[in-house]
Design an enzyme around this catalytic site. Structure first.
Site, PDB file in Angstrom:
ATOM      1  N   ASP A   1     -31.305 -13.830 -75.606  1.00  0.00           N
ATOM      2  CA  ASP A   1     -31.988 -13.195 -76.750  1.00  0.00           C
ATOM      3  C   ASP A   1     -33.116 -12.264 -76.296  1.00  0.00           C
ATOM      4  OD1 ASP A   1     -33.311 -12.677 -79.146  1.00  0.00           O
ATOM      5  OD2 ASP A   1     -34.003 -14.745 -79.439  1.00  0.00           O
TER       6      ASP A   1
ATOM      7  N   HIS B   1     -38.478 -16.148 -81.950  1.00  0.00           N
ATOM      8  CA  HIS B   1     -37.856 -15.658 -80.722  1.00  0.00           C
ATOM      9  C   HIS B   1     -38.790 -15.834 -79.516  1.00  0.00           C
ATOM     10  CE1 HIS B   1     -34.545 -13.716 -82.901  1.00  0.00           C
ATOM     11  NE2 HIS B   1     -35.448 -13.463 -83.824  1.00  0.00           N
TER      12      HIS B   1
END
Lengths: 552, 552
Positions: free
Chosen positions: B193, B366
């Site tokens: 990610d 994130h």
């Protein structure tokens, strides 16, 4: 006779970013502070610029003593070319600001007849019952000013756009001691910049950027391409200084950047050692690690050199692997997406790209919370009006003012058009005048209204379907099948069948009755209803349906 | 026979945010990871959604062993209702994710025939030559997973969307020890990610938000209105916990929020003590300091309860002075302006409004740079492909990977459609397949192409002018003056004279020659040239000019 009252009326710049304009009115004298423009928001389709609504001023023309301008940014001077032809009054500004206004008026062919006067810091200018003194403030353009305005009811301080930079790269620090002196004497009203009132702490000095830029320039293996605002003269100065130190030459690219650099050099706001600034024809043969380009494009402007390079669309300049691109600016709200795309495109061509998220290559020009509180503390105003910012910024600034001890009843969060009356003892909002957005689209100012914008919005979403209905002049009967032309609605080849079917539907709808198709409003409504329903059922889209009758 | 090769093909989610989809192909087996949608960018006028282009997969349908889904966010599951009818393959997901997919497929009438399988963390699922193991990761939705995929050429780790929260509010921390074990055994390829790869340091734990929210709820004098993502179950849990502690009741407002809360309660992802959650009919008579509303609207969605309240447009709920509104979310790029306007409108009605700029009422889901480096360090992959993010995020993630010692030649920043072939010893991009945007507009998927969008853009800027030209069928001569109808171009009353003048111009242009007006392309070009020039001279606008000929 009742004593005249001082009125403060914002005509722009409070409920939205930009198009700043503040009106001060006392008896037969009016003073205007700033005349800015705003760039259109997303839903203002096709609009070029937005300026303040000056209807309130038009029948008071002879009372206006002048427009005082705090600094040369678009959101403070950009409306001048559009309003000067309507209000023929003198403009007062500091030297560089005046220079920038001159360029702008010339571009828009509004310079002829304009009266531009240079204001000196510290000197007093008498404008009717108002005495105006400009004082220096730090901001992201040189020669920025705040205003001390003596009025018959008391002293007003207007901060302009400012921050407290104790080590500015050019110009003087914000004139704190003058303000402290005023605070001691008593200030009736402070109007102060709210743009960054949400931000805790202090805004860093412009020097921080100089250090980061110098490190980048020293370490870059190849060419360095720096983009910033063309009015950010102090930034350009720091680039020139770093270039001189590290034996690089500086190429200024693009017309607005070149014009501003030229004027700043001439007026003495920019200094360049011999042999640093270079002409493009000196580029040939120069080693890559001796080259710096300075250009606009920091806002993703499609015609800027940087964006054309990013899109492999610039004739002379191509991005090479090994280039370092520095975006020494932050995107203005609304420009984030185009700036991001520019960064992506530069990276895809192998450039290294540095921007403020990953390196301190930009600081902004507005005071943060501690600076705002400091100003409130030393000016000690009786009344407070936050200015420059959207409603939440003003709101937050009002909370800051309350936290440093200004009574809540003495703080006024105004919206455009609010009329605030201020006396030595009290202040209150007494009226609200019309002060809406005036749109500039192409050549005309103010002709675009809500109907045109509503149509553009509708067209942009699902396109348009024109229906041409031929009717026999004698019999009033439909002739043939109606024709249908669409744009922006569907792929006309793929949807051929549906569009064809819709012609029959219209024909049936109009043929049904035996009446003459003489009543246009009946035909119009019938066609729209039929097609709106059919198209929505078929596609879940709502194109604009526009019937047109031709008598044959 | 040559050994089959492993191919990695992103079909979406690399060059733009969202519409994530990654294809793994080995001999006769294809595995798909995620099937997300993206919300349209500003210039995609009228488009509802954007999904990946699955043309590459259509003639390989029988090879596809399944779609594995990492978590239940739109950018990972949103395309399923549109692609499942074309690819009839089983879907594998953890329990909550499966529940969310089920709701979504039902809404879009795509549930019938869909095969949904629940994946357990730690268990292996055999999908052709691929063995897939889901492992827990922390993200802003419960039951999020990363994937360990054993392939004939080596082990692949896919991080999903993740952060390292050592004190998650619900679920387990990211499975670092399992990944460390794999790292010891040897990992061929890591896909990780990149969304926040620009952000230095570590992302704070979800607990930080809980503390801030609790303080707000404890101190608020009146009602508290909290808006967040309806899938952010852990946030809702923290609100319920704080409400219980401070003797408030929680009212869930809006359908999607209610549906998600109901499902999360049923599946055991949300826990509420007796008497905390309340029905709207229990509101009456309750003291304001005992009320919490939880609602959507954090993205400024025009139909959400929060935005309707902000616009004084909600039937039951009005903003009162003394209300505290908490925006427990950040705007998704592109939504900033509408969210800001909502804040302004709430403030104007006297509410206190708290958002992440002024209080830590939101953390994102994130990993930041240090977490990304940690993952790279323990997984120790031979090859690295950054995923999830725009090009600059992938680029920056690649630099991070290089900084922790992965050779630059082993790092691949892919764009959608790139075909990466991976062997135990080497990897390289061998091909690029078509993988563009597929637009969903109303009922149809993929029919909107560049022509329709170009027309919508042109219409949105300066509107349209239709010119109806009547021509005598026998003589081929113009009959009367052409008619002109415009929309979105000018104020038709103010510009009456100009529009009238343009009718004469067209008449003159067409009457000039003595030829029959039989050649449509001549007439079309002549009318467009004449009017484009005239309108541009008069207005500096360029409306779409659309001539239409009627034979009479």
């Amino acid at each position: 006779m009742a004593k005249p009252r001082l009125k403060i009326i914002p005509l722009g710049g409070l409920s939205e970013i930009g198009k700043n304009m503040m009106v001060l009115e006392y008896a037969d004298d009016i003073l205007i502070i700033d005349a800015g423009l705003m760039f259109p928001e997303e839903e203002m389709l096709g609009i070029d610029l937005v300026i303040p609504d000056i209807n309130y001023l038009l029948d008071k023309r002879e009372k206006i003593r002048g427009i005082v301008i705090t600094h040369g940014h678009e959101d403070h001077v950009g409306a001048l070319p559009f309003i000067l032809p309507q209000l023929d009054v003198p403009i007062y500004a500091t030297k560089l600001t005046r220079g920038l206004i001159q360029v702008k008026l010339k571009e828009r062919k509004a310079l002829t007849g304009a009266v531009l006067k240079t204001a000196q810091f510290g000197a007093k200018i008498k404008l009717g019952k108002f005495n105006v003194e400009f004082f220096p403030v730090c901001h992201s353009i040189p020669d920025s000013a705040g205003l001390i305005i003596e009025t018959p009811v008391g002293t007003i301080v207007h901060s302009g756009d400012f921050k407290l930079d104790y080590t500015p790269v050019s110009g003087e620090p914000t004139a704190l001691s003058r303000l402290a002196q005023l605070g001691g004497e008593g200030v009736l009203l402070l109007m102060s910049d709210s743009t960054y009132s949400e931000l805790p702490g202090y805004t860093p000095s412009e020097r921080v950027v100089g250090e980061a830029l110098e490190r980048v320039i020293a370490d870059a293996p190849g060419r360095v391409i720096i983009t910033t605002f063309s009015s950010l003269v102090s930034r350009i100065q720091q680039i020139i200084d770093a270039a001189a130190k590290h034996d690089r030459r500086v190429f200024i690219i693009g017309r607005s950047m070149s014009d501003n650099v030229k004027m700043a050099l001439e007026l003495g706001y920019l200094h360049s050692p011999e042999g640093v600034l270079a002409r493009l024809d000196e580029l040939k043969g120069l080693a890559h690690n001796r080259i710096i380009f300075v250009t606009t494009g920091s806002q993703g402007e499609p015609t800027s050199a940087l964006v054309r390079m990013a899109n492999r669309d610039h004739k002379q300049l191509k991005i090479n692997k090994g280039d370092t691109v520095v975006i020494s600016a932050t995107p203005i709200p609304g420009n984030e997406a185009v700036v991001n795309r520019t960064v992506d495109n530069l990276l895809k061509q192998g450039a290294r790209v540095l921007y403020d998220k990953i390196l301190p290559v930009h600081v902004h020009g507005h005071a943060s919370q501690e600076e705002l509180k400091l100003l409130l503390n030393i000016v000690k105003p009786k009344f407070f009006v936050p200015v420059h910012g959207e409603y939440r910024h003003l709101s937050y600034h009002a909370r800051l003012a309350s936290s440093v001890g200004i009574p809540e009843d003495n703080i006024f969060v105004l919206e455009d058009g609010d009329k605030l009356e201020v006396n030595p003892q009290s202040a209150r909002i007494t009226d609200k005048i019309a002060a809406s957005n005036v749109y500039v689209d192409g050549l005309s100012v103010g002709d675009i209204g809500s109907v045109v914008l509503r149509d553009r919005r509708m067209l942009s979403k699902d396109g348009i379907v024109m229906v041409i209905i031929a009717v026999n002049r004698q019999t009033g009967k439909l002739v043939g099948r109606p024709d249908i032309v669409s744009r922006g609605f569907v792929d006309t080849r793929e949807a051929k069948e549906m569009l064809d079917e819709s012609r029959d539907l219209v024909a049936n709808a109009l043929d049904h009755g035996n009446d003459r198709l003489a009543d246009w409003s009946f035909v119009n409504t019938k066609v729209k209803d039929t097609l709106n329903k059919y198209y929505y059922d078929q596609t879940r889209r709502r194109p604009m349906v526009l019937p047109f009758m031709v008598k044959v």
